[in-house]
Each structure stands twice: as structure tokens, then as C-alpha cells.
Design an enzyme around this catalytic site. Structure first.
Site, PDB file in Angstrom:
ATOM      1  N   ASP A 154       0.807  -1.230   0.000  1.00  0.00           N
ATOM      2  CA  ASP A 154       0.000   0.000   0.000  1.00  0.00           C
ATOM      3  C   ASP A 154       0.834   1.270   0.000  1.00  0.00           C
ATOM      4  OD1 ASP A 154       1.010  -0.102   2.551  1.00  0.00           O
ATOM      5  OD2 ASP A 154      -0.842   0.554   3.499  1.00  0.00           O
ATOM      6  N   GLU A 155       2.013   1.225  -0.566  1.00  0.00           N
ATOM      7  CA  GLU A 155       2.883   2.387  -0.543  1.00  0.00           C
ATOM      8  C   GLU A 155       3.782   2.353  -1.770  1.00  0.00           C
ATOM      9  OE1 GLU A 155       5.257   4.477   3.178  1.00  0.00           O
ATOM     10  OE2 GLU A 155       5.036   2.317   3.096  1.00  0.00           O
TER      11      GLU A 155
END
Lengths: 388, 364
Positions: free
Chosen positions: A95-96
């Protein structure tokens, strides 16, 4: 992404919206929190915290198991959006990601316009919010993105890096963990601004090579390029036991199952690993890792053997809370030196191909090594009813 | 203890034992060499508790006795001394006074009573052979000894005395080197894994001329030469069943010149990826093409004329393994027996030299 796992669950289940949601291990067990919604964070719940503590802090939260397959699917959607804005996208985790917008300015207006459009598209297409940081390098952008979560957007103008960082605590700097932060505190340095006033040679004398990095990062200088997605760095599995254990057989079986899972994942991605790392967490909460490097492999039995050799060398005397195995130094699979003394290696390779196909068709666990079959538990010694 | 030694003889003696001393020891006294004067000799002994060596150096012994001093310091001193008489005298508090020409030293020693005894087993029978034969066989096998500490049974050379033969085998799991000589008389049947350190030391101290005697007991390997003895604790553990690993008959045979092969391998492997140095062998009737490539550096190729009548075959090898194997061969013509791209290759001399090396291929 903001509270990624928890946000996905809230998106998919309207009854959870606005409520504390904790994604992670069984709250009655001893695993950890993988993600907490902002409502849960208000109670002090944080990711990587023991789940039992989260359950005490926020007993009425919705506790959900990790549905990694679902999160990966959403992650791919998000990464695909990023890829529309730049060929240089470096996912850091599920998620990054870093996006290099240097060359994209003319296509999408200013970098700031591009970031606004990325955030809007993520919200419109996935129903999730993301926080962004815009800066002249990876370090500054990362720090900026963390500052105004959720749904944040922080811009650090070129030349304003040092001023932007100055009020922040030193822990914001990459590579400053508990130990370095403690050492800096002893020198009276709590903020990055205080660190900026320490001459480089002083930091170099105290921290060696790391001191130079500290000095550069304190001023927001970071020349690492955004490296587009290549190979993942490692593949791993770990388990926290229901109760701390000294049962060597249980440790071996757990490791064996983990090795099979890791190997299957390696094969699926077409990788072989030359480094195997064993992770042990011993009572009370002491974590050890041990690694060994050898020929690249994607074979479950071979990974297990190497991890087992590491385990045996550890001579574990205290109860084990967690055991894990990870494979790193990944390269293309199906290559490299063959083993002379392992006559079944090639047959196991053919077997693995068959097992992978069966798993694909019938689901995980369709075929497992016989050593992992549940065995009838040994009866406890029976006591003579008449006391003889 | 009070003795006088010839500097050159003293130095030669020290050099035969001082490598046994490990750079870092578990016990302080293991950093020392034991000096014992008796009769007309000084005996020098060193040990790391696994491998031990003792050498006798002729000396004038004024008074007998014993002492231990730092092996490294003593070695450094004697190396720099002029070729003259060296006088050693143990003074009070385990101190040694050393005098040679105008130079004098005072060395802090440790009591000999604490020195771990080096006791060679007394085997029922010794096997005697030429130093040259022993050295040859070790040269033909020691390169394949494993450095992987987790596979400790492979960290040495397996010696087997059987019938009239002495056999040595070493393997690291990727290749296996095998040497065999007939010693012409019955030797009984014993075997033991001699640790790598002992093998290295044997090769270092072996002269060319003398006969040596070796023996393998239940837990010890012993080597004897005039005025010298070395003991090594055998590695406990199961050596792999090497006979099962050596292919009996392979259908494809390649014959070529050893010099030509190794020169070409060295040229081509320059461009091979650094870690495993993989080189691809492409075989066609009467020709062998060697090729290597690395993503960053580029590629290399060389075609050799060879004797080969089999089908086409593409197989990869770690070129270092092949070079090691070939360099242990004496004659110029070598053969490489192959089956397919996933079966081990066997390399040996065209005439039986009692040596072969089995090498597992790489997938490239």
C-alpha cells in the site's frame, strides 16, 4: 494508502463504516495487528501491536482476519493508476509506492496537478483514500506523505526541505530506530532541526558511515532514484504459537509447512532464493534471526533443510513464541548449480510442478507432505482407576 | 630448561608446527608452542585440540625441562635471527630468556603442565607410502572439500584403506573428487574423514623424498615422518555414499587436450557471471563450443576441435569446477563422459591415473 486493509473491509461492508476495525490475528490468540481503522487508532491501537493488547484497548472493535488475496488485488488496481502517471513507480509495500513525476510534468500539468489527479482517481476507482507527499526526493516525499493522514497532501517546495524537516522529531529519519534515537537523545538532539546544527564530522565520529547519512537526511538530501518495480526482495512466512513452546517436533513441522508455502510462492513468481533466514522470537519477547546463503532454490524440502540447520545450530533453550522462515536474494528460478548428493532433487522439482497445478485447481493444502498430516495424538499415560 | 639450537633447524621445526595454532583460541595456552628438552633434542608441539603436530629438533641440552611460549612471537623472532646458535633458558616465573648473537629476548611463557597433551594413537598397523603419492592424492581431492560448515561431514577428505588400495574422496555437494592408488599389500579395512585443516598442513609439511606412515584408528588420523608426527581428530558423521554418485557408464564421450581445454575455459569464463562462472558446452560431432555471457559485461565464445561422435548436447558447468578437476590430471589427453544436461559429467585422464572428478551440471 490510509489504513489500507481496514479501509478495504469498511468499503466492502457498509456496516463497518465509522466503526473501529482491526485486521489481524485472532483476538483471543497471540498474533499481531496488521491494520487498524482510524476509528480504532483513536483507542491507541497500532499495527504490529500484539492483538491481545488491541483487544484490551478496543474490545468492541470488529476483528477481521487478513484477506491478503483481496488486498493484493486492490493494490494492483492502485499501482495501475500510478503507472498511468509515470513509468517510474517503485512499490515499497502493498500500500505504498514512490512515483517519479520528473518527466511527467508537461503531460499532466505541474507535479502538484498530477498528485491531485492521482488521489482523485484512486478515490473514484477504488473508493479508498490515499495520502501523498510531494517533494524533491524520496525521503522528503515519504516524510511529507505521513504528516497529514488520512487523505493528506503535503507539498515540500524545492529548497524548503531543511526548513520543513526542522521541527520534526529525529525518529522521522530513515534508519533512526530506537537505538540511534536514544544515542541522539543522549546528545540532546530530539528534533531534526537540532540535528542540522551538528557538524557532519561530529556525527561521522559518533556514528561512522551512518553519521554521514544522518547529516544528509537531516537537510533533506537524498539521491536515491525511484527504482521501478523489479523483483520482490524476499518471500516469507511466520507464525505466532498459541502458547510458547519448546516442542522441537512442533517447531520442525511449522517450519516444514512454512517452507512449502514460501517455495510455492517462489515458484509462482518464477524465483529461486539463495538466502534463507530463520526468525525466532523467544520468551519473553526477544527476536533472533539467522541466515545462510547457498545455491538458489525454489524447493520446499531444501528450504526446510537449510532453515532446520539454522534452527539446530541455535540450540533453543527457551520457549519459542514465534517462528518464521523467509527466502531472499531472489533470482530467476530453474537455473543454477544442480546438486550431486541430493538424488531426488530433480524428481522433487517435477513433483512440485504437479503439486502447483493441483493446488491451482483444488486449492491450497490439496497436496501436502505426509509429514504434515495431522497425526493421532499420543494418549496420555493412563492411570489405574484403582490407584495401583 | 637450558638448550642451544641451530637457528635454521629451529626455524624449520617451528614452521612445521606453528600453522596448527589458530589465530584466535578458546584457551590462552593454545596460542603457545610447547618446548620440551630431553636427551639431545627439543620437541616442539602445537595443537588446537583437533589437530596436533610435534617435531623434534636436534639441540644441546644443558638441563632438561619444558615451557610454553607464544608460537607467533617465537616464530617472528627466530625468522629474523641470524644463522647462528640460539640459546634458550627458562628463568623464574615461566619466563624464557632467548639469546642469539647480540640479540636477547625475554618471553613470557605459560606453565607446560597446562598444555593439552598431544597423544598419537598407537595403531595396530601403519601404512607406509611415498610422500609423493600422498601429496598427489591430496592434490587430486582436497580442492573439492566443502567449506560449508553446516555440512561438517564434507569438511574433510575421506580416507579409506581397503584391500590393497588407499582411496581418498572429497565432495562439496556439487562435485566429487576421487583418487585411488594400489599400495601393493593388504591394508585391512578402515576409513575416516580427515579434517581440511589437517589436509592443508600435511600438504604443507610433506617433503618429496621420504616415506611417510599413516594410520587411521577409531577416532584419529596419524601421520608419521622422521622426527615428526601429526594427529587429527577424525570428523564424526556420515560421509555420503560416494559410490552411488559416481556414474558407472555414460554414453557420450568427449576426448580432448587438457591444455587446450583449460586455456579455452579460462578465456571464455572471463565473461561469465562472477559467482558461479557458468560456461555453456555445446557439443556436436567433432566440435565443442564453449560460451559464456553476463548481462552487464557481454559474451564470449570459442570453438574447439575434439574427439566426439555422440549426439548434440548442450550442458552447463561451473568453469571453476572444471578447471580444478582438469588441473589435477597429469597427462595431456582428458576425457569427459556425459549423459544428458541434468546428469553429472565425469572427467578423468584418458589413461587410468587412479583419479576422476564427478561434476554436477548447472542449468544456464
Amino acid at each position: 494508502m490510509d489504513a489500507f486493509y481496514a479501509a478495504i473491509e469498511q468499503r466492502d461492508r457498509s456496516e463497518l463504516r465509522g466503526k473501529p476495525v482491526i485486521v489481524g490475528a485472532d483476538p483471543r490468540g497471540r498474533g499481531v495487528v496488521s491494520a487498524a481503522s482510524y476509528e480504532a487508532r483513536a483507542f491507541g491501537v497500532r499495527s504490529a501491536m500484539p492483538i491481545s493488547r488491541a483487544a484490551r484497548l478496543c474490545p468492541y472493535a470488529a476483528f477481521l482476519p487478513v484477506d491478503m488475496a483481496k488486498y493484493r488485488r486492490v493494490s494492483l488496481e492502485v499501482m495501475a493508476i500510478l503507472a498511468d502517471f509515470s513509468p517510474l513507480v517503485e512499490p515499497v509495500s502493498v500500500d505504498e509506492a514512490f512515483v517519479d513525476l520528473t518527466g511527467s510534468a508537461t503531460l499532466f500539468g505541474s507535479p502538484l496537478d498530477a498528485v491531485r489527479r492521482i488521489k482523485r482517481r484512486i478515490r473514484d476507482e477504488t473508493g479508498l483514500t490515499a495520502s501523498a507527499g510531494l517533494g524533491t526526493n524520496k525521503f522528503v516525499a515519504k516524510v511529507a506523505s505521513d504528516l497529514e493522514k488520512p487523505d493528506g497532501l503535503v507539498v515540500v517546495p524545492a529548497g524548503g526541505e531543511a526548513r520543513f524537516l526542522a521541527p520534526l522529531p529525529v525518529e522521522r529519519i530513515w534508519g533512526v530506530g530506537r537505538v540511534t534515537a536514544g544515542a541522539l537523545r543522549e546528545l540532546g538532539l530530539r528534533t531534526i532541526g537540532q540535528l542540522q546544527r551538528v557538524p557532519r564530522p561530529v556525527l561521522a565520529r559518533r556514528f561512522g558511515k551512518h553519521g554521514h547519512d544522518l547529516h544528509d537526511l537531516a537537510f533533506g538530501r537524498d539521491d536515491r532514484p525511484v527504482e521501478p518495480f523489479g523483483a520482490p526482495k524476499s518471500v516469507g512466512a511466520e507464525e505466532t504459537f498459541g502458547a510458547d513452546t519448546t516442542d522441537a517436533e512442533l517447531l520442525r513441522r511449522t517450519l516444514r509447512a512454512q517452507a512449502e508455502r514460501v517455495a510455492a510462492e517462489l515458484r509462482e513468481a518464477g524465483f529461486a532464493a539463495s538466502r534463507v533466514t530463520l526468525k525466532l522470537r523467544l520468551q519473553p519477547f526477544e527476536t533472533h534471526t539467522r541466515s545462510a546463503t547457498g545455491e538458489a532454490t525454489q524447493d520446499g524440502l531444501e528450504l526446510y533443510r537449510r532453515a532446520l540447520a539454522l534452527l539446530e545450530r541455535e540450540r533453543v533453550a527457551r520457549p519459542v513464541r514465534l517462528i518464521g522462515l523467509s527466502a531472499s536474494r531472489l533470482g530467476p528460478g530453474g537455473r543454477g548449480q544442480l546438486d550431486l548428493l541430493d538424488p531426488t532433487a530433480l524428481r522433487r522439482e517435477r513433483l512440485a510442478r504437479v503439486v502447483d497445478r493441483l493446488t491451482e485447481r483444488f486449492g491450497e493444502g490439496a497436496v501436502i507432505p505426509a509429514t504434515l498430516l495431522a497425526r493421532p495424538r499420543r494418549e496420555p499415560p493412563r492411570r489405574d482407576a484403582r490407584g495401583r | 630448561m637450558e638448550v642451544v639450537l641451530d637457528r635454521d633447524q629451529f626455524l624449520r621445526g617451528l614452521q612445521m608446527v606453528q600453522n596448527i595454532v589458530e589465530p584466535r583460541q578458546t584457551l590462552p595456552i593454545l596460542a603457545n608452542v610447547l618446548l620440551e628438552a630431553d636427551g639431545e633434542i627439543v620437541r616442539l608441539t602445537a595443537t588446537d585440540l583437533e589437530v596436533g603436530a610435534r617435531v623434534s629438533v636436534p639441540a644441546k641440552v644443558a638441563s632438561k625441562g619444558a615451557i610454553t611460549v607464544s608460537a607467533r612471537k617465537l616464530g617472528e623472532i627466530v625468522k629474523e635471527l641470524p644463522a647462528a646458535a640460539v640459546a634458550l633458558k627458562v628463568t623464574e616465573n615461566a619466563t624464557v630468556a632467548l639469546r642469539c648473537g647480540g640479540a636477547t629476548y625475554k618471553l613470557m611463557g605459560l606453565s607446560p603442565d597446562d598444555f593439552p597433551p598431544v597423544v598419537p594413537a598407537s595403531p595396530e598397523s601403519w601404512v607406509s607410502l611415498e610422500a609423493k603419492t600422498l601429496r598427489e592424492m591430496l592434490t587430486q581431492t582436497s580442492f573439492a572439500v566443502s567449506h560449508d560448515e553446516t555440512r561438517y561431514a564434507l569438511n574433510g577428505v575421506l580416507f579409506t584403506l581397503q584391500g590393497k588400495d588407499l582411496q581418498m574422496v572429497a565432495t562439496d555437494g556439487h562435485r566429487l573428487a576421487f583418487a585411488k592408488r594400489s599400495l601393493g599389500r593388504g591394508l585391512g579395512g578402515v576409513a575416516g574423514i580427515v579434517p581440511r585443516k589437517a589436509v592443508t598442513e600435511i600438504m604443507r609439511v610433506l617433503g618429496s623424498g621420504d616415506d611417510v606412515q599413516i594410520a587411521i584408528t577409531e577416532n584419529q588420523f596419524v601421520l608419521q615422518m622422521p622426527n615428526f608426527v601429526m594427529t587429527a581428530r577424525l570428523i564424526e558423521g556420515q560421509f555420503p555414499n560416494y559410490e552411488a554418485v559416481i556414474p558407472k557408464a555414460h554414453p557420450k564421450r568427449l576426448v580432448m587436450s587438457r591444455g587446450v581445454l583449460s586455456a579455452a575455459l579460462r578465456r571464455v569464463s572471463v565473461m561469465a557471471e562472477e559467482r558461479n562462472k557458468p560456461v555453456k558446452f555445446t557439443l556436436a560431432p567433432a566440435s565443442l563450443r564453449l560460451s559464456a555471457s553476463s548481462q552487464e559485461q557481454g559474451e564470449a565464445e570459442e570453438v574447439l576441435d575434439v574427439e566426439y561422435a555422440g549426439e548434440e548436447l548442450v550442458i552447463g558447468f561451473n568453469s571453476r569446477y572444471l578447471l580444478d578437476a582438469v588441473s589435477a590430471i597429469e597427462r595431456d589427453q582428458v576425457v569427459l563422459d556425459l549423459k544428458d544436461a541434468q546428469s553429472p559429467g565425469v572427467i578423468k585422464s584418458i589413461e587410468d591415473e587412479g583419479y576422476l572428478c564427478v561434476i554436477m551440471p548447472m542449468r544456464i
